[in-house]
Write an enzyme that holds these catalytic residues in place. Structure first.
Site, PDB file in Angstrom:
ATOM      1  N   TYR A  66       9.061 -15.074 -12.833  1.00 20.59           N
ATOM      2  CA  TYR A  66       9.558 -15.171 -11.959  1.00 20.59           C
ATOM      3  C   TYR A  66      10.393 -14.491 -12.107  1.00 20.59           C
ATOM      4  O   TYR A  66      11.074 -13.856 -13.036  1.00 20.59           O
ATOM      5  CB  TYR A  66      10.949 -16.641 -12.753  1.00 20.59           C
ATOM      6  CG  TYR A  66      10.265 -17.934 -13.166  1.00 20.59           C
ATOM      7  CD1 TYR A  66      10.893 -18.862 -11.545  1.00 20.59           C
ATOM      8  CD2 TYR A  66       8.639 -19.170 -12.950  1.00 20.59           C
ATOM      9  CE1 TYR A  66       9.790 -19.815 -11.424  1.00 20.59           C
ATOM     10  CE2 TYR A  66       9.166 -20.275 -13.257  1.00 20.59           C
ATOM     11  CZ  TYR A  66      10.045 -20.815 -11.880  1.00 20.59           C
ATOM     12  OH  TYR A  66       9.123 -22.327 -11.419  1.00 20.59           O
TER      13      TYR A  66
ATOM     14  N   TYR B  89       2.337 -22.110 -16.039  1.00 18.36           N
ATOM     15  CA  TYR B  89       3.174 -20.685 -16.370  1.00 18.36           C
ATOM     16  C   TYR B  89       3.400 -21.460 -17.811  1.00 18.36           C
ATOM     17  O   TYR B  89       3.577 -23.073 -18.098  1.00 18.36           O
ATOM     18  CB  TYR B  89       3.997 -19.923 -16.506  1.00 18.36           C
ATOM     19  CG  TYR B  89       5.390 -20.702 -15.884  1.00 18.36           C
ATOM     20  CD1 TYR B  89       6.185 -21.346 -16.692  1.00 18.36           C
ATOM     21  CD2 TYR B  89       5.044 -21.228 -14.647  1.00 18.36           C
ATOM     22  CE1 TYR B  89       7.229 -22.321 -16.242  1.00 18.36           C
ATOM     23  CE2 TYR B  89       6.493 -21.366 -14.297  1.00 18.36           C
ATOM     24  CZ  TYR B  89       7.236 -22.385 -14.818  1.00 18.36           C
ATOM     25  OH  TYR B  89       8.380 -22.879 -14.724  1.00 18.36           O
TER      26      TYR B  89
ATOM     27  N   ARG C 105       3.433 -25.439 -17.467  1.00 24.51           N
ATOM     28  CA  ARG C 105       3.868 -26.629 -16.176  1.00 24.51           C
ATOM     29  C   ARG C 105       2.665 -26.257 -14.910  1.00 24.51           C
ATOM     30  O   ARG C 105       1.859 -25.156 -14.731  1.00 24.51           O
ATOM     31  CB  ARG C 105       4.904 -25.461 -16.004  1.00 24.51           C
ATOM     32  CG  ARG C 105       6.423 -25.735 -16.590  1.00 24.51           C
ATOM     33  CD  ARG C 105       6.705 -27.589 -16.820  1.00 24.51           C
ATOM     34  NE  ARG C 105       7.077 -28.005 -15.438  1.00 24.51           N
ATOM     35  CZ  ARG C 105       7.016 -28.245 -14.081  1.00 24.51           C
ATOM     36  NH1 ARG C 105       8.224 -27.228 -14.006  1.00 24.51           N
ATOM     37  NH2 ARG C 105       7.340 -29.223 -13.838  1.00 24.51           N
TER      38      ARG C 105
ATOM     39  N   HIS D 134       4.194 -25.273  -9.148  1.00 24.51           N
ATOM     40  CA  HIS D 134       5.290 -25.766  -8.492  1.00 24.51           C
ATOM     41  C   HIS D 134       6.004 -25.052  -7.559  1.00 24.51           C
ATOM     42  O   HIS D 134       6.423 -23.932  -7.789  1.00 24.51           O
ATOM     43  CB  HIS D 134       5.381 -27.053  -9.431  1.00 24.51           C
ATOM     44  CG  HIS D 134       6.186 -25.945 -10.138  1.00 24.51           C
ATOM     45  ND1 HIS D 134       5.691 -25.396 -11.530  1.00 24.51           N
ATOM     46  CD2 HIS D 134       8.015 -25.271 -10.254  1.00 24.51           C
ATOM     47  CE1 HIS D 134       7.047 -25.148 -12.208  1.00 24.51           C
ATOM     48  NE2 HIS D 134       8.485 -25.071 -11.423  1.00 24.51           N
TER      49      HIS D 134
ATOM     50  N   HIS E 192      10.048 -25.111  -6.385  1.00 19.40           N
ATOM     51  CA  HIS E 192      11.286 -25.987  -6.278  1.00 19.40           C
ATOM     52  C   HIS E 192      12.046 -26.150  -5.401  1.00 19.40           C
ATOM     53  O   HIS E 192      12.137 -25.054  -5.181  1.00 19.40           O
ATOM     54  CB  HIS E 192      12.461 -25.047  -7.506  1.00 19.40           C
ATOM     55  CG  HIS E 192      11.669 -25.208  -9.272  1.00 19.40           C
ATOM     56  ND1 HIS E 192      11.890 -26.124 -10.088  1.00 19.40           N
ATOM     57  CD2 HIS E 192      11.269 -24.125  -9.567  1.00 19.40           C
ATOM     58  CE1 HIS E 192      12.026 -25.668 -11.200  1.00 19.40           C
ATOM     59  NE2 HIS E 192      11.281 -24.583 -11.032  1.00 19.40           N
TER      60      HIS E 192
END
Lengths: 199, 242
Positions: free
Chosen positions: B108, B147, B157, B160, B162
């Protein structure tokens, strides 16, 4: 067999996670300039009618630690109790704000105007309040609550009246700390747990 | 603002448990006491609106928006598209949809993410758009990588994106996550597992949508979102009842 009900079910919520600010508050996430205009930067513009107030607080977890990664949205009426879009509403009040806990201190600040009383559908009036929606890592469905004010007449408010354990109503009332200054702490769990809403 | 009927109460059975010990952060961040239920009022039945003038031309193009169109992001190019509907199956037009995600390597662009996978200098990871008159939205982006995260000893995770949606009232406010069809990490994920009802989790898994992919350019995934609906209001304000 019976006929099917042709209605849909709301999509399930999921946590906003630790990096919610990337999407909703790019400048806070360290990505200033991502968008020309970020939304929810302030709920008021210059010239908004009413008393400008500042509310400071923290969001505490069940251990008493202030969350550093919480993101909060607020929604409110103008100083006369009219929501943006309603007839006669103050054009300088957007009513919507996004703010985050400070990454170092865990404290948030909301600067806005104090809202007026809002009539309910059943002929009563809600005392002045600001609606909050809190998301963060570890919160699976956004938590709704409200800020009321200790220097307003809160008797007869339909929501506060519904709280069975009277001392719990106090968790929704901001404490005055100075001229136009209030403190509102949110406790997610345990002693003094804030009343959260399902409305 | 067009329809001020009361909101249909949220079906909490369809939503995640607040307290789910396998998702460790939820343990100290979930209320112990029940929520206070109340019929919706003006504070929940109204909400912010956003004008088209606020948004830039590349706001829903994550492949190009970080570099303002100068250079494309690295990764699997995808179109994410779908509709926003309410529980009465009516489209929710002109509502704000915002997304954020990791890059193709699962990193991120956030000052707090220190995963060793590198940043993509051409990828920022957020986008936003308004739905059209029929509630449709679309984003061009790259497929995010899985990640690791510090939860149990070896938790990862699933891929995905958000998703945050406003609807037309503050009481409809929703944040969720879109997963990808066939990802073997979904059944292992404690965050996905907070949803008790398997059919509700399945609705967060976007299918591959070849009909909307563009040959030699991008694949497509379809993700529809359902927000709370409003109750019929024909018998409102009649104290004598029906």
């Amino acid at each position: 067999m019976v006929q099917p009900l042709n209605s849909l079910t709301e999509s399930a919520s999921q946590t906003a996670g630790p990096y919610v600010h990337i999407g909703l508050m790019p400048t806070y996430a360290g990505n200033a300039g991502y968008y020309d205009q970020e939304i929810g930067v302030s709920p008021i513009a210059d010239g908004a009618m009413g008393e400008v107030i500042q509310i400071v607080g923290s969001v505490y977890d069940g251990t008493g630690w202030a969350l550093r990664d919480a993101l909060i949205e607020s929604w409110q009426a103008d100083s006369a109790g009219r929501f943006p879009g309603q007839d006669g509403a103050d054009p300088a009040v957007s009513g919507h704000c996004r703010f985050a806990a400070d990454a170092v201190t865990g404290e948030f600040t909301l600067r806005t105007v104090k809202p007026g009383r809002v009539p309910s559908r059943h002929g009563r009036a809600f005392a002045p309040h600001i609606s909050l929606w809190i998301v963060a890592r570890g919160i699976n469905t956004g938590l709704q609550t409200r800020i009321y004010f200790e220097d307003e007449d809160n008797t007869g408010d339909p929501l506060l009246a519904r709280i069975e354990q009277r001392p719990r109503a106090d968790t929704l009332i901001a404490k005055k700390t100075g001229d136009g200054a209030y403190r509102f702490d949110i406790r997610l769990q345990g002693d003094g747990e804030t009343v959260f809403l399902d409305i | 603002m067009t329809d001020l009927g009361p909101l249909i109460p949220r079906n909490r059975e369809a939503h995640p448990l607040a307290y789910y010990p396998d998702y460790k952060t939820s343990v100290a961040r979930s209320p112990n006491l029940p929520l206070l239920s109340l019929e919706s009022g003006p504070s929940e039945e109204t909400g912010p609106t956003f004008g088209h003038s606020t948004f830039g031309a590349l706001d829903n193009n994550l492949i190009l928006n970080w570099t303002k169109g100068a250079a494309p992001a690295v990764g699997e190019r995808i179109l994410m598209h779908g509709r926003v509907l309410d529980e009465n199956a009516r489209p929710v037009p002109n509502t704000l949809v915002e997304i954020w995600q990791a890059n193709a390597g699962g990193r991120y662009r956030h000052k707090k993410d220190s995963y060793l996978a590198p940043l993509d200098p051409n990828f920022g990871g957020c986008g936003r758009t308004l739905t059209d008159d029929e509630g449709r939205y679309q984003f061009l982006t790259i497929r995010p990588g899985a990640y690791p995260w510090p939860n149990r000893g070896n938790d990862w995770r699933p891929m995905h994106i958000h998703v945050s949606v406003f609807g037309h009232s503050f009481g409809q406010r929703l944040i969720t996550q879109m997963y990808f069809q066939g990802d073997p990490l979904i059944p292992l994920c404690p965050i996905a597992a907070t949803i008790r009802d398997r059919s509700q989790l399945d609705r967060l898994v976007a299918p591959l949508d070849m009909a909307h992919s563009r040959p030699l350019d991008y694949l497509a995934y379809k993700f529809d979102i359902v927000l709370r609906g409003r109750r019929q209001s024909m018998f409102e304000n009649k104290p004598e009842g029906m």
